[in-house]
Write a protein that holds these residues in place. Structure first.
Motif, PDB file in Angstrom:
ATOM      1  N   SER A 152      69.945  38.440  34.432  1.00  0.00           N
ATOM      2  CA  SER A 152      70.940  38.196  35.485  1.00  0.00           C
ATOM      3  C   SER A 152      70.382  38.504  36.860  1.00  0.00           C
ATOM      4  N   LEU A 153      69.610  39.586  36.985  1.00  0.00           N
ATOM      5  CA  LEU A 153      69.024  39.936  38.279  1.00  0.00           C
ATOM      6  C   LEU A 153      67.956  38.926  38.675  1.00  0.00           C
ATOM      7  N   ALA A 154      67.128  38.518  37.718  1.00  0.00           N
ATOM      8  CA  ALA A 154      66.084  37.533  38.007  1.00  0.00           C
ATOM      9  C   ALA A 154      66.709  36.227  38.504  1.00  0.00           C
ATOM     10  N   ARG A 155      67.809  35.812  37.860  1.00  0.00           N
ATOM     11  CA  ARG A 155      68.477  34.573  38.269  1.00  0.00           C
ATOM     12  C   ARG A 155      69.107  34.727  39.650  1.00  0.00           C
ATOM     13  N   PHE A 156      69.712  35.892  39.908  1.00  0.00           N
ATOM     14  CA  PHE A 156      70.317  36.152  41.213  1.00  0.00           C
ATOM     15  C   PHE A 156      69.257  36.081  42.316  1.00  0.00           C
ATOM     16  N   LEU A 157      68.121  36.731  42.093  1.00  0.00           N
ATOM     17  CA  LEU A 157      67.053  36.724  43.090  1.00  0.00           C
ATOM     18  C   LEU A 157      66.514  35.311  43.302  1.00  0.00           C
ATOM     19  N   ASP A 200      44.958  39.734  46.844  1.00  0.00           N
ATOM     20  CA  ASP A 200      45.608  40.645  47.796  1.00  0.00           C
ATOM     21  C   ASP A 200      47.022  40.195  48.126  1.00  0.00           C
ATOM     22  N   VAL A 201      47.641  39.357  47.288  1.00  0.00           N
ATOM     23  CA  VAL A 201      48.991  38.882  47.542  1.00  0.00           C
ATOM     24  C   VAL A 201      49.928  40.077  47.767  1.00  0.00           C
ATOM     25  N   PRO A 202      50.832  40.005  48.756  1.00  0.00           N
ATOM     26  CA  PRO A 202      51.775  41.102  48.970  1.00  0.00           C
ATOM     27  C   PRO A 202      52.644  41.342  47.728  1.00  0.00           C
ATOM     28  N   ILE A 203      52.808  42.620  47.359  1.00  0.00           N
ATOM     29  CA  ILE A 203      53.609  42.998  46.201  1.00  0.00           C
ATOM     30  C   ILE A 203      54.704  43.966  46.648  1.00  0.00           C
ATOM     31  N   ILE A 204      55.956  43.610  46.370  1.00  0.00           N
ATOM     32  CA  ILE A 204      57.079  44.521  46.607  1.00  0.00           C
ATOM     33  C   ILE A 204      57.605  44.951  45.247  1.00  0.00           C
ATOM     34  N   MET A 205      57.579  46.256  44.979  1.00  0.00           N
ATOM     35  CA  MET A 205      58.068  46.771  43.706  1.00  0.00           C
ATOM     36  C   MET A 205      59.576  46.978  43.761  1.00  0.00           C
ATOM     37  N   LEU A 206      60.250  46.592  42.682  1.00  0.00           N
ATOM     38  CA  LEU A 206      61.681  46.795  42.521  1.00  0.00           C
ATOM     39  C   LEU A 206      61.893  47.773  41.372  1.00  0.00           C
ATOM     40  N   THR A 207      62.669  48.836  41.606  1.00  0.00           N
ATOM     41  CA  THR A 207      62.840  49.817  40.546  1.00  0.00           C
ATOM     42  C   THR A 207      64.080  50.656  40.739  1.00  0.00           C
ATOM     43  N   ALA A 208      64.594  51.167  39.623  1.00  0.00           N
ATOM     44  CA  ALA A 208      65.724  52.081  39.675  1.00  0.00           C
ATOM     45  C   ALA A 208      65.259  53.507  39.934  1.00  0.00           C
ATOM     46  N   ARG A 209      63.975  53.744  39.860  1.00  0.00           N
ATOM     47  CA  ARG A 209      63.444  55.082  40.095  1.00  0.00           C
ATOM     48  C   ARG A 209      63.272  55.312  41.593  1.00  0.00           C
ATOM     49  N   PRO A 231      70.199  50.032  43.185  1.00  0.00           N
ATOM     50  CA  PRO A 231      70.628  48.735  43.725  1.00  0.00           C
ATOM     51  C   PRO A 231      70.262  48.629  45.201  1.00  0.00           C
ATOM     52  N   PHE A 232      70.010  47.429  45.673  1.00  0.00           N
ATOM     53  CA  PHE A 232      69.602  47.231  47.064  1.00  0.00           C
ATOM     54  C   PHE A 232      70.442  46.123  47.682  1.00  0.00           C
ATOM     55  N   ALA A 233      70.541  46.155  48.990  1.00  0.00           N
ATOM     56  CA  ALA A 233      71.212  45.080  49.717  1.00  0.00           C
ATOM     57  C   ALA A 233      70.246  43.909  49.824  1.00  0.00           C
ATOM     58  N   VAL A 234      70.695  42.717  49.466  1.00  0.00           N
ATOM     59  CA  VAL A 234      69.808  41.556  49.483  1.00  0.00           C
ATOM     60  C   VAL A 234      69.298  41.284  50.890  1.00  0.00           C
ATOM     61  N   GLU A 235      70.109  41.619  51.917  1.00  0.00           N
ATOM     62  CA  GLU A 235      69.657  41.416  53.303  1.00  0.00           C
ATOM     63  C   GLU A 235      68.433  42.253  53.605  1.00  0.00           C
ATOM     64  N   GLU A 236      68.401  43.494  53.088  1.00  0.00           N
ATOM     65  CA  GLU A 236      67.234  44.353  53.310  1.00  0.00           C
ATOM     66  C   GLU A 236      66.010  43.787  52.596  1.00  0.00           C
ATOM     67  N   LEU A 237      66.196  43.337  51.364  1.00  0.00           N
ATOM     68  CA  LEU A 237      65.077  42.751  50.622  1.00  0.00           C
ATOM     69  C   LEU A 237      64.530  41.540  51.354  1.00  0.00           C
ATOM     70  N   LEU A 238      65.403  40.670  51.831  1.00  0.00           N
ATOM     71  CA  LEU A 238      64.960  39.472  52.544  1.00  0.00           C
ATOM     72  C   LEU A 238      64.195  39.844  53.814  1.00  0.00           C
ATOM     73  N   ALA A 239      64.666  40.880  54.515  1.00  0.00           N
ATOM     74  CA  ALA A 239      63.971  41.318  55.732  1.00  0.00           C
ATOM     75  C   ALA A 239      62.584  41.847  55.395  1.00  0.00           C
ATOM     76  N   ARG A 240      62.471  42.578  54.302  1.00  0.00           N
ATOM     77  CA  ARG A 240      61.154  43.100  53.909  1.00  0.00           C
ATOM     78  C   ARG A 240      60.225  41.968  53.487  1.00  0.00           C
ATOM     79  N   ILE A 241      60.764  40.988  52.796  1.00  0.00           N
ATOM     80  CA  ILE A 241      59.952  39.829  52.412  1.00  0.00           C
ATOM     81  C   ILE A 241      59.421  39.133  53.661  1.00  0.00           C
ATOM     82  N   ARG A 242      60.291  38.896  54.638  1.00  0.00           N
ATOM     83  CA  ARG A 242      59.854  38.232  55.874  1.00  0.00           C
ATOM     84  C   ARG A 242      58.777  39.044  56.581  1.00  0.00           C
TER      85      ARG A 242
END
Length: 235
Positions: free
Chosen positions: A21-26, A81-90, A111-122
């Protein structure tokens, strides 16, 4: 003539997440933002996708079946050297340090706010576009930093820096495209045991600017008012 962007021209993001479900949401959120997204449910599948072609960024879950995210991150770093963002509950500091030391570029806790994730990706995509690494060299535009010899050139011209100036420039270069606060710079360059005023960062930024920016037609060192500083090449 159509100006539509084809799938092959889009920024490609690989989402490595075993929670369907999370993979599909992302995937849906990132598709909506204009990215081309594929998913992998475990580390072995992710490594296969990495070896198949070019990726612009990887979102990597830490807790994966079979091979955990730390091992996947380490193996990805052997290839790219592709950028890697780790996602974790820890959210323990120890877990964050392990992820970053293994080769991740960033760490966001569920859990994270999708807006924050998108900003970090950018932010990481901007950084990847302005920065490259060749062996012990960090290169931003026409600025070349040789970490083993501690020599710096811009447009082929040698630039003499003090030890502290070099350490500051190297840290900014390692995080090219990201905006760094004075407090963060102070901790990472001067050390956690430094008790002086944060104004020392502004002083050394002025020293660097006089050497790497003012003699040249374009700026690399930028001030983000109220936040801090960033090193980037303006296209």
């Amino acid at each position: 003539m159509s100006c539509a962007v084809g799938e092959q021209d889009k920024t490609r993001i690989l989402v490595v997440e075993d929670e369907t479900s999370l993979a599909r949401f992302l995937q849906l959120e990132l598709n909506h933002e204009g990215y081309a997204v594929e998913t992998a449910r475990n580390g072995y599948e992710a490594l296969g996708r990495i070896s198949e072609g070019r990726w612009d960024l990887v979102l990597l879950d830490l807790m994966l079946p079979g091979m955990d995210g730390l091992e996947v991150c380490r193996r990805i770093r052997e290839q790219t050297d592709v950028p890697i963002i780790m996602l974790t509950a820890r959210d323990a500091t120890e877990d964050k340090v392990k992820g970053l030391d293994t080769g991740a570029d960033d760490y966001i806790t569920k859990p994270f706010a999708v807006e924050e994730l998108l900003a970090r990706i950018r932010a990481h995509l901007r950084r990847a576009g302005t920065f490259r690494r060749e062996g012990n060299k960090l290169i931003i535009g026409d600025l070349v930093i040789c970490r083993d010899t501690r020599q710096v050139t811009r447009a082929g011209r040698f630039i003499s820096l003090t030890r502290r100036e070099f350490d500051l420039l190297s840290y900014l270069a390692e995080n090219a495209g990201l905006v760094l606060s004075r407090e963060t710079i102070l901790d990472r360059v001067w050390g956690f045991d430094y008790y002086g005023n944060t104004n020392v960062v502004d002083v050394y930024i002025r020293y660097l600017r006089a050497k790497i920016d003012e003699p040249f037609p374009t700026r690399l060192l930028h001030t983000v008012r109220g936040v801090g500083y960033t090193l980037r090449e303006d296209k």
